[in-house]
Structure formats: C-alpha cells, structure tokens
Design a protein around this motif. Structure first.
Motif, PDB file in Angstrom:
ATOM      1  N   PRO A 145      -5.128  -4.976 -11.642  1.00  0.00           N
ATOM      2  CA  PRO A 145      -3.953  -4.614 -10.681  1.00  0.00           C
ATOM      3  C   PRO A 145      -4.477  -4.937  -8.672  1.00  0.00           C
ATOM      4  O   PRO A 145      -4.173  -4.768  -8.310  1.00  0.00           O
ATOM      5  N   ALA A 146      -6.127  -5.539  -9.179  1.00  0.00           N
ATOM      6  CA  ALA A 146      -6.054  -6.228  -7.549  1.00  0.00           C
ATOM      7  C   ALA A 146      -5.486  -6.853  -7.030  1.00  0.00           C
ATOM      8  O   ALA A 146      -4.919  -7.304  -6.055  1.00  0.00           O
ATOM      9  N   CYS A 147      -4.932  -8.172  -8.484  1.00  0.00           N
ATOM     10  CA  CYS A 147      -4.225  -9.389  -7.987  1.00  0.00           C
ATOM     11  C   CYS A 147      -2.557  -9.124  -7.635  1.00  0.00           C
ATOM     12  O   CYS A 147      -1.431  -8.815  -7.106  1.00  0.00           O
ATOM     13  N   PHE A 148      -2.124  -8.365  -8.894  1.00  0.00           N
ATOM     14  CA  PHE A 148      -0.757  -7.816  -8.892  1.00  0.00           C
ATOM     15  C   PHE A 148      -0.319  -6.778  -8.664  1.00  0.00           C
ATOM     16  O   PHE A 148       0.823  -6.368  -9.593  1.00  0.00           O
ATOM     17  N   GLY A 149      -1.090  -5.100  -8.498  1.00  0.00           N
ATOM     18  CA  GLY A 149      -0.777  -4.564  -8.058  1.00  0.00           C
ATOM     19  C   GLY A 149       0.401  -3.934  -6.883  1.00  0.00           C
ATOM     20  O   GLY A 149      -0.047  -4.700  -5.620  1.00  0.00           O
ATOM     21  N   GLY A 150       1.028  -3.323  -7.378  1.00  0.00           N
ATOM     22  CA  GLY A 150       2.404  -3.473  -6.130  1.00  0.00           C
ATOM     23  C   GLY A 150       2.155  -2.552  -5.460  1.00  0.00           C
ATOM     24  O   GLY A 150       3.163  -2.882  -3.895  1.00  0.00           O
ATOM     25  N   ARG A 151       1.219  -1.790  -5.918  1.00  0.00           N
ATOM     26  CA  ARG A 151       1.345  -0.550  -4.857  1.00  0.00           C
ATOM     27  C   ARG A 151      -0.086  -0.413  -3.879  1.00  0.00           C
ATOM     28  O   ARG A 151      -1.069  -0.683  -4.966  1.00  0.00           O
ATOM     29  N   ALA A 152       0.267   0.099  -3.470  1.00  0.00           N
ATOM     30  CA  ALA A 152      -1.045   0.106  -1.930  1.00  0.00           C
ATOM     31  C   ALA A 152      -2.657   0.398  -2.721  1.00  0.00           C
ATOM     32  O   ALA A 152      -3.250  -0.095  -3.383  1.00  0.00           O
ATOM     33  N   SER A 155      -4.012  -1.198  -5.844  1.00  0.00           N
ATOM     34  CA  SER A 155      -4.384  -2.487  -5.477  1.00  0.00           C
ATOM     35  C   SER A 155      -5.796  -2.363  -5.043  1.00  0.00           C
ATOM     36  O   SER A 155      -6.608  -2.990  -4.842  1.00  0.00           O
ATOM     37  N   LEU A 159      -9.122  -3.540  -6.188  1.00  0.00           N
ATOM     38  CA  LEU A 159     -10.396  -4.706  -5.875  1.00  0.00           C
ATOM     39  C   LEU A 159     -11.517  -3.962  -5.392  1.00  0.00           C
ATOM     40  O   LEU A 159     -12.292  -4.361  -5.709  1.00  0.00           O
ATOM     41  N   VAL A 162     -13.417  -4.558  -8.637  1.00  0.00           N
ATOM     42  CA  VAL A 162     -13.670  -5.774  -8.456  1.00  0.00           C
ATOM     43  C   VAL A 162     -14.926  -6.397  -7.632  1.00  0.00           C
ATOM     44  O   VAL A 162     -16.158  -7.003  -8.198  1.00  0.00           O
ATOM     45  N   VAL A 163     -14.846  -5.369  -6.667  1.00  0.00           N
ATOM     46  CA  VAL A 163     -16.214  -5.301  -5.386  1.00  0.00           C
ATOM     47  C   VAL A 163     -16.992  -5.271  -5.720  1.00  0.00           C
ATOM     48  O   VAL A 163     -18.814  -5.475  -6.180  1.00  0.00           O
ATOM     49  N   ALA A 196      -7.323  -0.413   2.800  1.00  0.00           N
ATOM     50  CA  ALA A 196      -6.750  -0.087   1.471  1.00  0.00           C
ATOM     51  C   ALA A 196      -6.087   1.248   1.746  1.00  0.00           C
ATOM     52  O   ALA A 196      -5.409   1.427   1.034  1.00  0.00           O
ATOM     53  N   ILE A 199      -3.672   1.215   4.677  1.00  0.00           N
ATOM     54  CA  ILE A 199      -2.329   0.569   4.353  1.00  0.00           C
ATOM     55  C   ILE A 199      -1.792   1.265   3.252  1.00  0.00           C
ATOM     56  O   ILE A 199      -0.647   1.878   3.300  1.00  0.00           O
ATOM     57  N   ARG A 222       9.818  -7.836  -3.431  1.00  0.00           N
ATOM     58  CA  ARG A 222       8.807  -8.403  -2.748  1.00  0.00           C
ATOM     59  C   ARG A 222       9.291  -9.979  -2.912  1.00  0.00           C
ATOM     60  O   ARG A 222       9.318 -10.789  -1.602  1.00  0.00           O
TER      61      ARG A 222
ATOM     62  N   LEU B 145      -1.701  -6.066   2.830  1.00  0.00           N
ATOM     63  CA  LEU B 145      -1.797  -6.014   0.748  1.00  0.00           C
ATOM     64  C   LEU B 145      -2.007  -7.442   0.788  1.00  0.00           C
ATOM     65  O   LEU B 145      -3.075  -7.667   0.226  1.00  0.00           O
ATOM     66  N   ARG B 146      -1.012  -8.532   1.615  1.00  0.00           N
ATOM     67  CA  ARG B 146      -0.963  -9.199   1.378  1.00  0.00           C
ATOM     68  C   ARG B 146      -2.049 -10.176   2.360  1.00  0.00           C
ATOM     69  O   ARG B 146      -3.251 -10.878   2.031  1.00  0.00           O
ATOM     70  N   LEU B 148      -4.985  -8.477   2.657  1.00  0.00           N
ATOM     71  CA  LEU B 148      -6.457  -7.898   2.106  1.00  0.00           C
ATOM     72  C   LEU B 148      -7.164  -8.721   1.264  1.00  0.00           C
ATOM     73  O   LEU B 148      -8.218  -9.005   0.546  1.00  0.00           O
ATOM     74  N   ARG B 149      -5.736  -8.863  -0.174  1.00  0.00           N
ATOM     75  CA  ARG B 149      -6.296 -10.158  -0.435  1.00  0.00           C
ATOM     76  C   ARG B 149      -7.289 -11.480  -1.206  1.00  0.00           C
ATOM     77  O   ARG B 149      -7.820 -11.179  -1.438  1.00  0.00           O
ATOM     78  N   LEU B 156     -15.712 -12.048  -2.218  1.00  0.00           N
ATOM     79  CA  LEU B 156     -16.175 -12.107  -2.939  1.00  0.00           C
ATOM     80  C   LEU B 156     -17.093 -13.733  -3.973  1.00  0.00           C
ATOM     81  O   LEU B 156     -17.986 -13.901  -5.140  1.00  0.00           O
TER      82      LEU B 156
END
Lengths: 243, 512
Positions: A145-152, A155, A159, A162-163, A196, A199, A222, B145-146, B148-149, B156
């Motif tokens: 979800p952090a890398c490929f989540g299309g919605r805020a 994501s 994120l 992951v943190v 987040a 956003i 996108r 979002l772009r 943020l990542r 990290l």
C-alpha cells in the motif's frame, strides 16, 4: 519469554494485517491504531513515561486525523487484493524470519551467553526478537500500500505501517532508541500522518462521488497523465495584501 | 541553548503561520515575526553552545551558525518575495518548520535523530504549501503522494543504515581493529554505504531518482523549492556524510566497486542534469535540473572517504544551496513580473528590468564560480578525488554547464523585448501617485489617517521592485556563502566529552 510483550507483538502484527487488508476505513484505522499505539511498548526496558506518552498520543492523533478525513464519505481504494488470509500468512512468515534473525544476531553479540542444551523454542522470543518480528511483519505488509496505493488513505496507512515497522525493527536490531531519537521518530510519524491526511483531504474535496475508485482505475489515470503539473497560482492574482 | 531556542521559535511559529494562513493577515504576521526572530536567534549560535537534552547533546558551532543564519535569511527574504508577487506567503510557515527541524538535526551527533528530523521537516516543507494552492484538486493530491513517497523512502533508508551500523553485525561491534577487515564485514560496509548514498540520491533528486524533484519544481510554489530540494536535502546529505565518516571510514575498507558505482551515478547526474537544464525552456525546470546537477557533484563526496573531500562536500552543499536559493528567488520574481514561464517568451527581460539582470548576474557568478571561491575549489577537488583521470576532466567540464544554461537565459534577456516583457509592469520603482488628494490642504489627523493607505498603495505599486530587491539580497547572500564556504569548520571538534554523552561532533563539523 515475556508473555505481555509477546501479546503486544501479536497485537501489533494483527493490527498491521488488519490495516493493510481491510476494505473498511474504520477497521483499517483501528488496525493502524493498534500498530501505532502499542508499538512503543514493544521494547525492554520501556522508555520514560513522557516519551511513551508522546509516542502513544501521537499515534492516536495521527489515526484521528485520518479518521476525520475519511469519516464523512466512503473511503476508497482501501483493502488488499491478496485478502487478509494471504496477508496473515506473509506477516507470520516474516515474523518467524525476524525471530530467527534476532537469534542469529544474539549469537554473534560479544559477551552473549551461549544457549544451553535444554532451551525451549519459546526462549528465542526475547524482547529484541519480538520487536524485530513485529517490525518486519508490519514493514512487509505495509510496503504494497505504501508504494502502490493509488489513494491517499491507503498510501497513508501503508507508509505509517512501514515507518512504525522500521522503527520496531531498529529496536530489535540495535536496541531501543535514545530519548531524543524517540522524539524525532515521533515527529516523523506525526508529519507523515499529517501530510497524508492533508493529501487525503485535498483528494476527497475534489473527487466527485460517482468517480471510479479502485486502484487500477487510479493508476491507469495516473499513467495517462502528462508531465504537466497542477495549476500554479496565477502570479497576477497575488498582491501585497495577500493571495 | 540558541539552537534549541531557534527550534522552539521556528517550529511552533511556522506551524501557527501555516495553520492560520486561511486568514492571510494573521498568518503572514505570525510568519513574518517568526522569520525575523529566527534570523536573530540564528545569528547568536556559537561554538560554546552545548546543551544536554534527552540523552544527547545539542551543540552549536561556527559552521552551524553559517548554515542556520543563511537558511533563515533566505526563508525571510524568499518569504517576502513570495508574499509580494508569489503564492501570498503560503510557503513561509512550512519552510520555517523545515528550518527548525533541520538546524536541530544538524546540531546533534546521532545520525538517526538527524535523518528522522530532516525527513519530518522535508515533508512539512514540501507538502504544506500544497494545502493552500488555489483550486487544489485531485492532481495536486496525486503530486502530494508522489512527493510523500520518495521523502519517506529516503528517511527510512537512512534510518535502516543507522540501525545496521549500531547493531551487533555493524562495524562498531563486529570490526576487529587488530585483525584487518573481515570480507563479510567489508561487503556489509559496502552495502551500508550504498544504502545511505541511495537515500541521499533519492532525497536530493539526483539521477536516476530525479523525477520527483522535477515534479516538485513544477508543482509547488517556487519559494518552496529551496526549502525542500535545497536546504532540507543538503542537511540530509550532511548527516549522511557525517555518518559515513564515523561508521564506514574507520574500518578502512577499500570498497573500490562501491566508490566506482557512486562516481558513475554522480557523473550521470552532473552530465544529464546539466544537459536537461540546457534543453528545457521553462524556468522552473531549469531551476530543478540545475539542482539535480549540483546534487551529482555533492554525491562525489561519497565516492572517496577522506576528511578533505568530506569538507569539500560540505562547502559545496552549503554554497550551492545558497546560490540556488538566489536562482529560485530570481525565477519567482521574473515569472511573476512578466507573467510567463518560458524562455522563448522572455526576450528582453534583462533590458526591461536591470534589477533582475543584476540579480541574475550575481547568481550566475555564484553558480559558475571563480578561482578563490570555496565552491570552485570544492568542485575541483571532488571531481579530481572521486573520478578517475582523464574522466574527471569531462565531469569537471560538464560541471561548468551553468555557463551555458544561465548564459542562454542572459543572452535571451539582452535580446529585443517580447510582447509579454514589453507589456509587463516591470520592476522599476514608482514614486508618484500615492499622495491622497487634498494632502496639503487637509488637517493633520486626516493626513495621519491617510498615511497607512498611501503606504499600502506604495507597496502594492512597487511590489515587483521590492520583490526584485529581495531576490538580489538572496543572490548576494548566496554569492557570499559560496565564496567563504563553511570557513574551515571541519576541524576536529568533539563535543559532549565533558558531559559523557557522545564522542562525535555534529554533521556540520565532520564526524572524525
């Protein structure tokens, strides 16, 4: 093995799976609250009450902010395509690997006591091993979800998983962070969550209710978009007295 | 104490300015007062400042004062220009938050704290201004979002490297000072170095992680670019450089392959960043890709682990960030003055606005450099030390790309004026027409009542000239920092020894 710490590690791992796989915003945020709220307890010795309080309150505040953004409308783009059983298996596998890594690290630590012949497998569940296991599980299930989540919102959940996962893994690998580093991590979690949520707020106020909402549709949109950035404020509208 | 005071002023003040921006006058008042206070407090940072805080030491130094003072002054001046002709000051609050966290991060020896704080500050500085973009919609959310990542990813990666370094398999525990470098540890050291350099590449927007930097430059208000891509990223690189000096350097592992890979990536950034800056037509992209090229030169500091190279890297980072802040200020004011962003529509801009032309010349001087300037010497040393001969000459030649892409802008500026330039208000001061009617015959109270109105009218009519003056000041500050560098602040300056907390100095002063 400390049963309380083991329970906390289990709750954090379960929370990560729920947060990453649930399609309901409420359930996902409850899972996230478990990860962010209980994660700081997964260390031995525990940090001071002030630091612990700051970490827990920050976690709850972040979840509240995301909830405030997601509450008034149906949350979109949440949920894993793999489903919670697969996410659980992945999390369990990674957690076991984390315990094994911690055992390996303990054996190379200078001055560490050698394991006796009659040790139980549960003895491998040291505080470091539990932190590393829960951290890696949270980190791995949060990556997609952090890398490929299309919605805020998705994501954001990813994120934050992951943190928090990396912070727990760091605790398992190198011991608990110092007090100021805990506060730095606290600031990082707060900023990631707030950014987040901001956003997600911008996204929600601009998305028509009837728009297609799944991640595939978002990603397709996108990729089809050109390089042109969003509208920049018109300089001619700026003035000495404000915008 | 002054470092803590700066953080205590800038972070809450910036947050308050950001949150109250919905009421522009209040938000601007808070932001302006905070920015001025931040400049004043930054000027008091000294080498004697060392305060134990939560298990570590927050320490100041002459180098940190240079960084903090320049950073704060740039925020204040860019904020003024942004208020006058840009986004109305939306960048001021987030930039101040980035300043507070950044200076605090650079004042502690622990790289974990530094990476966490700089990531938090970078997020605030990058995402904050998006909230107040007029008509922000789903495209802005996607841009957010772009941004943020990669910012989170860089932080990290840095934290992961720090965790490895402090673990039982890290060099502090696993290295045997009397038995040489174990092959497994050498591999781990190489991987650790590559992870940290990857974090720096992502954070600074160097090639191949340049896409987000390009999007940032085109999406956020120009005044937010230095805070995110410039100062925050430079702070991140400084922390990474300090970590490498403390964690990787003492093992004395050769790491030829890793250094070669870093040199190749750095050279690619220098070559392609400069090329992209030459080819792009719009000012924001020129600014963004020029920063990408600078990031490539900064990466060369990781290509060889030597104290003099690390110091050159620090001089380069701080000098170039200061110079590119001046370029950002010039882009902001030029774009607002002529209401165009493409170079093809900017013909004759320098003839129309001598003040902007002077600003641009100062920026170009700082970017290209002259013998005797700290950044000029740093660039030469970095390319010579990190890139094998004769390729270092190619990279050094490519590093002079600002001569071409900035020279092109200047040549266009001296051409015949385009319609857009001719029709603009320009940056010439206007001194007439603000006195209210009946001024000489009016009573004293009536005149006193009319003064604020006349003052506001004068500011409004001269806003482009005032903004151009701010940009010139930023450019002059940048040229000064690029000339002086950090003033040889890389001397060994162990801090906290008396307090027994840490044996390392802050990232600004060098880790060794």
């Amino acid at each position: 093995m400390n049963p309380a710490l083991a329970g906390v590690a289990l709750a954090v791992t379960a929370g990560a799976v729920i947060a990453a796989s649930s399609r309901e915003a409420r359930a996902a945020l409850v899972g996230l609250a478990l990860v962010l709220g209980l994660g700081p307890f997964l260390t031995d010795p525990l940090p001071g009450a002030a630091i612990l309080g700051a970490r827990v309150v920050t976690g709850i505040l972040v979840v509240y902010l995301l909830w405030a953004v997601a509450a008034r409308s149906e949350a979109r783009g949440l949920g894993s395509r793999l489903g919670w059983p697969a996410e659980s298996v992945i999390a369990a596998g990674v957690a076991i690997a984390g315990v094994a890594m911690a055992a390996g690290l303990a054996s190379v630590t200078p001055g560490a006591p050698l394991p006796g012949p009659a040790t139980s497998p549960l003895d491998a569940l040291t505080p470091s091993a539990l932190a590393l296991a829960a951290g890696l599980a949270s980190l791995v299930v949060g990556l997609a979800p952090a890398c490929f989540g299309g919605r805020a919102l998705r994501s954001a959940v990813g994120l934050l998983l992951v943190v928090q996962g990396l912070v727990l893994a760091r605790t398992g690998l190198a011991g608990p962070p110092g007090a100021l580093e805990q506060l730095g991590i606290d600031g990082l979690v707060l900023t990631v969550g707030t950014s987040a949520a901001l956003i997600a707020h911008i996204e929600r106020r601009s998305t028509p209710e009837g728009e297609r909402t799944d991640d595939r549709a978002t990603d397709a949109g996108r990729s089809g978009r050109g390089d042109a950035g969003p509208g920049r404020p018109d300089p001619s509208s700026a003035s000495a007295t404000g915008r | 104490m002054s470092v803590l005071l700066l953080a205590a002023v800038a972070i809450p003040g910036g947050l308050a300015a950001f949150l109250t921006f919905g009421r522009p006058r209040l938000g601007l008042a808070i932001g302006s007062v905070t920015a001025i206070l931040a400049v004043a407090v930054a000027a008091t940072i000294g080498a004697q400042d060392a305060v134990p805080l939560a298990g570590t030491v927050v320490s100041g130094s002459d180098g940190l004062r240079t960084v903090a003072l320049t950073w704060a002054a740039v925020i204040a001046l860019l904020g003024l220009a942004d208020v006058l002709v840009g986004s109305g000051g939306a960048t001021l609050g987030p930039s101040l938050m980035g300043l507070g966290t950044g200076v605090l991060a650079l004042s502690v020896a622990d790289a974990g704290i530094g990476f966490a704080l700089l990531t938090a500050g970078g997020l605030a500085a990058a995402v904050g201004p998006l909230a107040w973009l007029p008509g922000a919609g789903s495209d802005v959310a996607l841009v957010g979002l772009r941004l943020l990542r990669p910012l989170v990813l860089a932080g990290l990666l840095g934290l992961a490297a720090v965790a490895w370094g402090a673990s039982a398999v890290g060099p502090f525990v696993a290295a045997d000072p009397f038995a040489g470098v174990d092959p497994a540890l050498e591999t781990a050291l190489g991987l650790g170095l590559l992870v940290v350099v990857t974090a720096v590449i992502v954070r600074m927007g160097a090639i191949p992680a340049h896409v987000w930097a390009s999007r940032l430059a085109e999406a956020v208000p120009v005044a937010a670019v230095p805070a995110t891509l410039g100062w925050g990223a430079a702070g991140f690189a400084l922390v990474a450089l300090g970590w490498v000096e403390v964690t990787i350097a003492p093992a004395a592992a050769p790491l030829f392959a890793e250094h070669g890979l870093i040199a190749v990536v750095a050279a690619a950034s220098v070559l392609l960043g400069g090329l992209a800056a030459m080819l792009h037509d719009d000012l924001e992209h020129v600014l963004g890709y020029s920063i990408v090229q600078d990031a490539g030169i900064a990466l060369l500091a990781f290509g060889v682990i030597r104290p003099d190279v690390a110091q050159a890297g620090r001089d380069w980072l701080i000098g170039m960030v200061a110079v590119k802040s001046g370029l950002a200020a010039w882009v902001l004011v030029t774009r607002a003055t002529f209401r165009v962003r493409r170079l093809s529509e900017l013909r004759g801009w320098a003839r129309s606005s001598p003040l902007l032309a002077l600003t641009f010349v100062v920026v170009a001087l700082g970017a290209v450099g002259l013998p005797g300037m700290a950044t000029f010497a740093a660039r030469s040393l970095l390319t010579e030390a990190a890139v094998a001969s004769p390729f270092d000459l190619f990279v050094l030649a490519a590093a002079f790309a600002p001569l071409v892409y900035l020279g092109r802008i200047l040549v266009v500026g001296l051409d015949r004026m385009s319609d857009a330039v001719r029709g603009s208000e320009g940056t010439r001061p206007r001194l007439r027409g603000f006195r209210p009617a009946g001024w000489t015959a009016g009573s004293a109270p009536a005149v006193a009542m009319a003064v604020p109105t006349a003052f506001q009218a004068a500011i409004r009519a001269n806003r482009f000239a005032l903004a151009a003056g701010s940009a010139l000041l930023v450019a002059v500050i940048g040229l000064g920092v690029a000339t002086a560098g950090l003033g040889g602040a890389a001397v060994e300056q162990p801090l906290g020894g008396e307090l027994g907390v840490t044996e390392r100095s802050s990232p600004i002063d060098g880790g060794l």
